[in-house]
Write an enzyme that holds these catalytic residues in place. Structure first.
Site, PDB file in Angstrom:
ATOM      1  CG  HIS A 473      -2.196   0.759   1.017  1.00  0.00           C
ATOM      2  ND1 HIS A 473      -2.265   1.925   0.287  1.00  0.00           N
ATOM      3  CD2 HIS A 473      -3.454   0.524   1.434  1.00  0.00           C
ATOM      4  CE1 HIS A 473      -3.516   2.365   0.271  1.00  0.00           C
ATOM      5  NE2 HIS A 473      -4.251   1.527   0.948  1.00  0.00           N
ATOM      6  CE1 TYR A 589      -8.948   6.857   6.949  1.00  0.00           C
ATOM      7  CE2 TYR A 589      -9.901   5.735   5.065  1.00  0.00           C
ATOM      8  CZ  TYR A 589      -8.893   6.483   5.624  1.00  0.00           C
ATOM      9  OH  TYR A 589      -7.814   6.862   4.860  1.00  0.00           O
ATOM     10  CB  THR A 602      -6.621   8.813   0.591  1.00  0.00           C
ATOM     11  OG1 THR A 602      -5.677   8.647   1.663  1.00  0.00           O
ATOM     12  CG2 THR A 602      -6.385   7.762  -0.485  1.00  0.00           C
TER      13      THR A 602
END
Length: 773
Positions: A473, A589, A602
């Site tokens: 990620h 979230y 993000t």
């Protein structure tokens, strides 16, 4: 393998008569072709750099401007240098060496180039100013205001023709720093439904104190950083959220992407790998040449493309205190793992990329290899699945020299990692729950030692031909990997295809050197570290409870007829499902992108709002009327859309607070408010996987060619992770994760609540699918 000996360029033997040198002409030819390929690649990169650097101008535009200027000044009999050479001639003997015509040409070229550069600079800054306006996001769905239409025309006018992948990077605006007052106010609004009066009053006091005292000081430093940096968030986000994490990245950070849900192009494992690897390498070629179209909203508004740069040839390298991202410009090989062995496979031969059938040939050789793993080799990759500190120390101690270093370099510098899995995974209509849950867990963590979790992504091809991805990620967010995966899935069955017996089209290569088995010398001490890492990873993997729901009762087609945002509809359904599951609300979230700004990644949408909670309470109240529930739903959906817009346009809460906290730690100023905000657990973490290249899939004619999307592990020990993908008009796939060790969570139970919540909300509109279709 024996075939690898062909790669040796020369051999020599020492005789009484001297040295007998034997050159291998084929090997020398391959070296020549390899060098030629490298120089071509460098030239293309240089050319693309020039094209991107002058965008929205172009080299042809320079010729037009300079040529037009020279022609005009010649016929108008105007000195193009504006008297510059005349002034120089009084001090330098310029006139002795440069004729009047040459002065005219040189001066015209200089002045014309200056005009061209000025025009580009003006156009670029006008475009940046235009892209800083986000009023277009507030138009009602299906309609567009006059001001938005005019704005879109201006954006197109100043964007230039035929943009390349990175053309807009210098024209994108910087992420703005929101005022501290606004962030504090929005934060308090977001936590009001989650706190009783006493807790809220305490938090309000901390927030107001921060806003008045420490906040302005931290904000000043943050604005200073925003002035100098391309993006004031991204580098700190990558470092502190990802690279400084010392726990396992498997499950906690890495995520996965699935294959087609209902289509099985071939059952031949090597063939599926051949087409997939070839398609991935074609994508890399397009990426290197910047031939991928930049993603554009409404086909006009560009999004940042910087995350694509590290898709390939990238590895997360462990460190004792902090990991680093290692990226090499070029890699001509991949590494394949099968039954505990590592193989290096070259992707180029005869100066070209291997064809699908040739890659299949290499995979067949690996599958047919009956050699046993070397001592410690089989479970070596478990080091990447466990805690980072033991892996970092082991890497320094056991992999810094000799054959271990060479083999580790081959893995870490590979274009990507491939696992030929020895298990079978697939959606089974007769047993959809068990089959999909097993499939998801295998992609997320596998056996904990058969994926190299540090690589930018792993391609996993199962024994029965099903495949998927596991991605790290740190280097980029899921939409970047999703873009690559859409390309692969669109090419595999249709454009590349298979023969009737399931093999790749084409013929094997008669002289293709085989894969190279990587060699390791793993000591017993190192094997002990591997075993410890595997134990940590196995405990983590066994604790993951995955559940996949192909929700086909209805999709976005019906939701849009309710005049509601599909994403808002689903997020509100998740809140209703969570309340039914746990009888309480929680901090939620939802990931939103900020790629409208340069190097944006993000932002968080805090989906649990006062408006949503009021709607949920109304749904739980049997006395409440349908009309009132519907009214509250629309209010909640509109609030969610507002939050999403704010997150996308740089007015979010969490990244700003995170950066303020980082500044406070640098300055040594502790803040009770910031510490408390950042310690709050996200017990419901959600993300939508968007289908970005809709034109690649004709879901009306071929609804079966749909991916299942992807998912991730739970963020909190007692919470849920939910990923969903909206496919076509009639399907939504949910990926739900939680931990078995938590008595509060159950992925299958939560999945049932989600399904029921979706149906209950739809019932409020009193629509029948047949009636509205």
């Amino acid at each position: 393998m024996a075939e690898a000996h062909q790669a040796v360029a020369f051999q020599f033997t020492v005789t009484p008569d001297g040295i007998d040198l034997h050159l291998c002409h084929e090997a020398l030819r391959q070296i020549y072709l390899s060098a030629l390929h490298s120089w071509k690649k460098r030239f293309i990169r240089f050319k693309n750099g020039v094209m991107t650097g002058v965008y929205p101008g172009s080299p042809s535009g320079l010729l037009v401007v300079v040529g037009g200027y020279l022609t005009y000044t010649k016929y108008a009999k105007i000195d193009p240098t504006l008297g510059l050479f005349t002034k120089l001639a009084t001090n330098l003997p310029v006139s002795k060496y440069i004729t009047e015509d040459t002065q005219h040409i040189v001066g015209g070229m200089l002045i014309g180039t200056g005009v061209w550069v000025t025009v580009i600079f003006i156009m670029r800054n006008i475009l940046k100013s235009l892209l800083s306006w986000h009023g277009w996001m507030y138009n009602r769905h299906g309609s567009m205001s006059i001001s938005t239409k005019i704005w879109l025309v201006l954006v197109k006018l100043f964007s230039g023709p035929k943009p390349m992948l990175y053309s807009f990077q210098s024209s994108l605006p910087r992420l703005p720093v929101p005022p501290v007052t606004d962030t504090v106010q929005r934060y308090l609004e977001s936590v009001r439904p989650l706190m009783d009066d006493e807790k809220y009053k305490r938090m309000e006091g901390l927030a107001k104190d921060f806003e008045k005292n420490l906040g302005p000081k931290l904000q000043w430093y943050l604005k200073l950083k925003a002035f100098w940096a391309s993006n004031y968030v991204s580098d700190w986000w990558e470092e502190y959220v990802y690279l400084r994490g010392r726990g396992p990245i498997m499950v906690n950070s890495n995520y996965y992407a699935m294959d087609f849900l209902y289509v099985f192009p071939t059952n031949v494992q090597a063939a599926r790998a051949g087409n997939a690897i070839h398609a991935i390498m074609l994508y890399r070629r397009k990426l290197d040449r910047a031939q991928i179209k930049p993603l554009m909203v409404l086909n006009t508004i560009p999004m940042c493309s910087s995350q694509y740069e590290r898709t390939f040839n990238t590895t997360r390298v462990p460190g004792v205190e902090e990991d680093i991202i290692q990226h090499v410009n070029e890699s001509k090989h991949i590494v394949v793992f099968h039954k505990g062995r590592f193989f290096k496979v070259w992707m180029f031969y005869d100066g070209r990329l291997l064809l699908p059938r040739e890659i299949e040939q290499q995979m067949e050789r690996i599958l047919a290899d009956t050699s046993k793993p070397q001592a410690g080799e089989e479970k070596l990759a478990a080091l990447t699945a466990g805690d980072r500190v033991p892996w970092a120390k082991a890497r320094t101690e056991f992999f810094s020299r000799g054959k271990n270093k060479q083999s580790l370099d081959a893995v870490e510098k590979a274009a990507f990692f491939v696992t030929l899995d020895d298990t079978e995974q697939r959606y089974e209509p007769d047993n959809p729950v068990r089959s999909l849950d097993s499939y998801a867990k295998s992609l997320l963590h596998g056996k904990c030692y058969d994926r190299w979790f540090d690589k930018s992504f792993n391609l996993i091809v199962f024994k029965n031909g099903t495949m998927g991805l596991n991605a790290e990620h740190t280097w980029a967010d899921a939409p970047i990997v999703g873009h690559l995966w859409e390309h692969v899935l669109s090419m595999d069955p249709k454009k590349l295809g298979y023969t009737d017996d399931g093999h790749c089209k084409g013929k094997p290569h008669p002289n293709l050197p085989g894969p190279q088995r990587l060699q390791w010398d793993i000591s017993e001490e190192c094997q002990s570290v591997i075993s410890s890492s595997l134990a940590v990873a196995t405990a983590l993997a066994d604790d993951v409870d995955m559940h996949i729901i192909p929700f086909n009762n209805f999709g976005k087609g019906l939701i849009k007829k309710c005049k509601t945002s599909p994403d808002g509809f689903i997020q509100i359904a998740l809140q209703l499902a969570h309340f039914r599951d746990k009888s309480k609300f929680c901090l939620t979230y939802e990931a939103s992108m900020t790629r409208l700004f340069r190097e944006g990644r993000t932002e968080t949408v805090r989906s649990c709002t006062m408006q949503t909670c009021e709607f949920v309470h109304a749904m739980m109240d049997e006395k409440q009327t349908r009309e009132e529930r519907l009214r509250l739903l629309k209010v909640a959906a509109e609030k969610h859309q507002d939050l999403y817009r704010m997150a996308m346009t740089g007015k979010g809460i969490d990244r700003h607070i995170f950066c303020l906290y980082v500044v406070s730690k640098y300055l040594g100023d502790d803040s009770a408010f910031l510490k408390e905000v950042l310690s709050e657990p996200w017990r419901l973490s959600t993300s939508q996987t968007p289908l970005q290249q809709v034109d690649l899939f004709d879901l009306k004619k071929h609804p079966e060619y749909i991916t299942s999307g992807g998912g991730f592990g739970p963020v909190a020990d007692d919470g849920y992770g939910v990923s969903y993908i909206i496919l076509g008009e009639d399907l939504i796939n949910f990926h739900i994760s939680s931990k078995r060790s938590s008595p509060e969570t159950d992925s299958h139970r939560f999945g049932s609540h989600i399904k029921q919540a979706m149906l209950d909300i739809l019932d409020l509109f009193q629509l029948d699918k047949k009636a509205v279709s």
